[in-house]
Design a protein around this motif. Sequence first.
Motif, PDB file in Angstrom:
ATOM      1  N   ARG A  63       0.804  -1.227   0.000  1.00  0.00           N
ATOM      2  CA  ARG A  63       0.000   0.000   0.000  1.00  0.00           C
ATOM      3  C   ARG A  63       0.835   1.275   0.000  1.00  0.00           C
ATOM      4  NH1 ARG A  63      -4.609  -2.250   4.213  1.00  0.00           N
ATOM      5  NH2 ARG A  63      -5.072  -4.087   2.938  1.00  0.00           N
ATOM      6  N   ASP A  64       2.145   1.143   0.217  1.00  0.00           N
ATOM      7  CA  ASP A  64       3.047   2.293   0.151  1.00  0.00           C
ATOM      8  C   ASP A  64       3.805   2.344  -1.171  1.00  0.00           C
ATOM      9  OD1 ASP A  64       2.606   3.683   2.603  1.00  0.00           O
ATOM     10  OD2 ASP A  64       3.641   2.066   3.654  1.00  0.00           O
ATOM     11  N   ARG A  65       3.401   1.507  -2.112  1.00  0.00           N
ATOM     12  CA  ARG A  65       4.039   1.485  -3.431  1.00  0.00           C
ATOM     13  C   ARG A  65       3.072   2.041  -4.474  1.00  0.00           C
ATOM     14  NH1 ARG A  65       5.685  -4.530  -2.357  1.00  0.00           N
ATOM     15  NH2 ARG A  65       7.514  -4.170  -1.066  1.00  0.00           N
ATOM     16  N   PRO A  66       3.574   2.863  -5.390  1.00  0.00           N
ATOM     17  CA  PRO A  66       2.690   3.327  -6.472  1.00  0.00           C
ATOM     18  C   PRO A  66       2.235   2.126  -7.308  1.00  0.00           C
ATOM     19  CG  PRO A  66       4.702   4.635  -6.394  1.00  0.00           C
ATOM     20  CD  PRO A  66       4.900   3.461  -5.479  1.00  0.00           C
ATOM     21  N   CYS A  67       0.932   1.954  -7.450  1.00  0.00           N
ATOM     22  CA  CYS A  67       0.423   0.832  -8.243  1.00  0.00           C
ATOM     23  C   CYS A  67      -0.855   1.219  -8.983  1.00  0.00           C
ATOM     24  CB  CYS A  67       0.158  -0.385  -7.349  1.00  0.00           C
ATOM     25  SG  CYS A  67      -1.165  -0.142  -6.142  1.00  0.00           S
ATOM     26  N   LEU A  68      -1.278   2.470  -8.816  1.00  0.00           N
ATOM     27  CA  LEU A  68      -2.537   2.899  -9.409  1.00  0.00           C
ATOM     28  C   LEU A  68      -2.328   3.413 -10.819  1.00  0.00           C
ATOM     29  CD1 LEU A  68      -3.847   4.714  -6.237  1.00  0.00           C
ATOM     30  CD2 LEU A  68      -4.608   2.497  -7.121  1.00  0.00           C
ATOM     31  N   GLU A  69      -3.293   3.142 -11.686  1.00  0.00           N
ATOM     32  CA  GLU A  69      -3.238   3.571 -13.078  1.00  0.00           C
ATOM     33  C   GLU A  69      -4.537   4.263 -13.446  1.00  0.00           C
ATOM     34  OE1 GLU A  69      -2.388   0.143 -15.447  1.00  0.00           O
ATOM     35  OE2 GLU A  69      -0.590  -0.347 -14.317  1.00  0.00           O
ATOM     36  N   GLU A  70      -4.496   5.027 -14.505  1.00  0.00           N
ATOM     37  CA  GLU A  70      -5.669   5.737 -15.014  1.00  0.00           C
ATOM     38  C   GLU A  70      -6.868   4.788 -15.096  1.00  0.00           C
ATOM     39  OE1 GLU A  70      -8.021   8.765 -16.557  1.00  0.00           O
ATOM     40  OE2 GLU A  70      -5.924   9.043 -15.982  1.00  0.00           O
ATOM     41  N   GLY A  71      -7.994   5.211 -14.525  1.00  0.00           N
ATOM     42  CA  GLY A  71      -9.217   4.436 -14.619  1.00  0.00           C
ATOM     43  C   GLY A  71      -9.407   3.365 -13.561  1.00  0.00           C
ATOM     44  N   ASP A  72      -8.408   3.169 -12.699  1.00  0.00           N
ATOM     45  CA  ASP A  72      -8.533   2.155 -11.655  1.00  0.00           C
ATOM     46  C   ASP A  72      -9.646   2.506 -10.678  1.00  0.00           C
ATOM     47  OD1 ASP A  72      -6.520   0.524 -12.574  1.00  0.00           O
ATOM     48  OD2 ASP A  72      -5.021   1.168 -11.105  1.00  0.00           O
ATOM     49  N   VAL A  73     -10.113   1.471  -9.975  1.00  0.00           N
ATOM     50  CA  VAL A  73     -11.059   1.638  -8.881  1.00  0.00           C
ATOM     51  C   VAL A  73     -10.364   1.157  -7.612  1.00  0.00           C
ATOM     52  CG1 VAL A  73     -13.271   0.936  -7.898  1.00  0.00           C
ATOM     53  CG2 VAL A  73     -13.056   1.295 -10.368  1.00  0.00           C
ATOM     54  N   LEU A  74     -10.255   2.059  -6.640  1.00  0.00           N
ATOM     55  CA  LEU A  74      -9.689   1.729  -5.345  1.00  0.00           C
ATOM     56  C   LEU A  74     -10.835   1.681  -4.356  1.00  0.00           C
ATOM     57  CD1 LEU A  74      -6.981   1.261  -3.841  1.00  0.00           C
ATOM     58  CD2 LEU A  74      -7.072   3.687  -3.210  1.00  0.00           C
ATOM     59  N   ALA A  75     -11.050   0.526  -3.738  1.00  0.00           N
ATOM     60  CA  ALA A  75     -12.173   0.332  -2.827  1.00  0.00           C
ATOM     61  C   ALA A  75     -11.663   0.035  -1.424  1.00  0.00           C
ATOM     62  CB  ALA A  75     -13.052  -0.816  -3.315  1.00  0.00           C
ATOM     63  N   LEU A  76     -12.315   0.639  -0.423  1.00  0.00           N
ATOM     64  CA  LEU A  76     -11.900   0.508   0.964  1.00  0.00           C
ATOM     65  C   LEU A  76     -13.055   0.016   1.819  1.00  0.00           C
ATOM     66  CD1 LEU A  76     -10.258   4.049   1.350  1.00  0.00           C
ATOM     67  CD2 LEU A  76      -9.177   1.961   0.486  1.00  0.00           C
ATOM     68  N   TRP A  77     -12.765  -0.942   2.705  1.00  0.00           N
ATOM     69  CA  TRP A  77     -13.741  -1.438   3.667  1.00  0.00           C
ATOM     70  C   TRP A  77     -13.140  -1.368   5.058  1.00  0.00           C
ATOM     71  CZ3 TRP A  77     -13.839  -3.550  -1.180  1.00  0.00           C
ATOM     72  CH2 TRP A  77     -15.087  -3.794  -1.750  1.00  0.00           C
ATOM     73  N   PRO A  78     -13.950  -1.081   6.072  1.00  0.00           N
ATOM     74  CA  PRO A  78     -13.460  -1.114   7.444  1.00  0.00           C
ATOM     75  C   PRO A  78     -13.350  -2.569   7.934  1.00  0.00           C
ATOM     76  CG  PRO A  78     -15.799  -0.633   7.446  1.00  0.00           C
ATOM     77  CD  PRO A  78     -15.358  -0.688   5.997  1.00  0.00           C
ATOM     78  N   PRO A  79     -12.744  -2.760   9.101  1.00  0.00           N
ATOM     79  CA  PRO A  79     -12.725  -4.119   9.676  1.00  0.00           C
ATOM     80  C   PRO A  79     -14.159  -4.607   9.877  1.00  0.00           C
ATOM     81  CG  PRO A  79     -11.281  -2.647  10.914  1.00  0.00           C
ATOM     82  CD  PRO A  79     -12.060  -1.799   9.950  1.00  0.00           C
ATOM     83  N   VAL A  80     -14.362  -5.871   9.663  1.00  0.00           N
ATOM     84  CA  VAL A  80     -15.690  -6.458   9.786  1.00  0.00           C
ATOM     85  C   VAL A  80     -15.818  -7.084  11.180  1.00  0.00           C
ATOM     86  CG1 VAL A  80     -17.268  -8.209   8.888  1.00  0.00           C
ATOM     87  CG2 VAL A  80     -15.794  -6.918   7.326  1.00  0.00           C
ATOM     88  N   ALA A  81     -16.933  -6.837  11.816  1.00  0.00           N
ATOM     89  CA  ALA A  81     -17.201  -7.425  13.130  1.00  0.00           C
ATOM     90  C   ALA A  81     -18.584  -8.063  13.089  1.00  0.00           C
ATOM     91  CB  ALA A  81     -17.145  -6.351  14.213  1.00  0.00           C
ATOM     92  N   GLY A  82     -18.812  -8.910  14.020  1.00  0.00           N
ATOM     93  CA  GLY A  82     -20.131  -9.533  14.097  1.00  0.00           C
ATOM     94  C   GLY A  82     -20.033 -11.032  14.026  1.00  0.00           C
ATOM     95  N   GLY A  83     -21.155 -11.655  13.929  1.00  0.00           N
ATOM     96  CA  GLY A  83     -21.106 -13.099  13.919  1.00  0.00           C
ATOM     97  C   GLY A  83     -22.336 -13.719  13.359  1.00  0.00           C
TER      98      GLY A  83
END
Length: 83
Positions: A63-83
């Motif tokens: 995540r500290d390396r450049p890897c994104l390119e034009e048109g990419d989708v970067l998606a983020l989710w929080p930690p999941v909890a529950g059961g």
Amino acid sequence: MRITLKMYASLTDYLPDEAEGNAVTIEIADDTTPHQVIDNHGVPRDEAHLVLKNGTYVEPADRDRPCLEEGDVLALWPPVAGG
């Protein structure tokens, strides 16, 4: 370059006002890293638990390396909890 940033669950609170639903198109420099995108939107890194680039998991070590390119989708989710 332009990418789409998507945030899910509690992370949607960090999206800018111009976001449509849970997504926003943003302009970033060519050498921007996923962590820089996360930081620039005020998301605590430990809250961006699951990070996907175009549906593929981005390992924490990459995540500290450049890897994104034009048109990419970067998606983020929080930690999941529950059961």
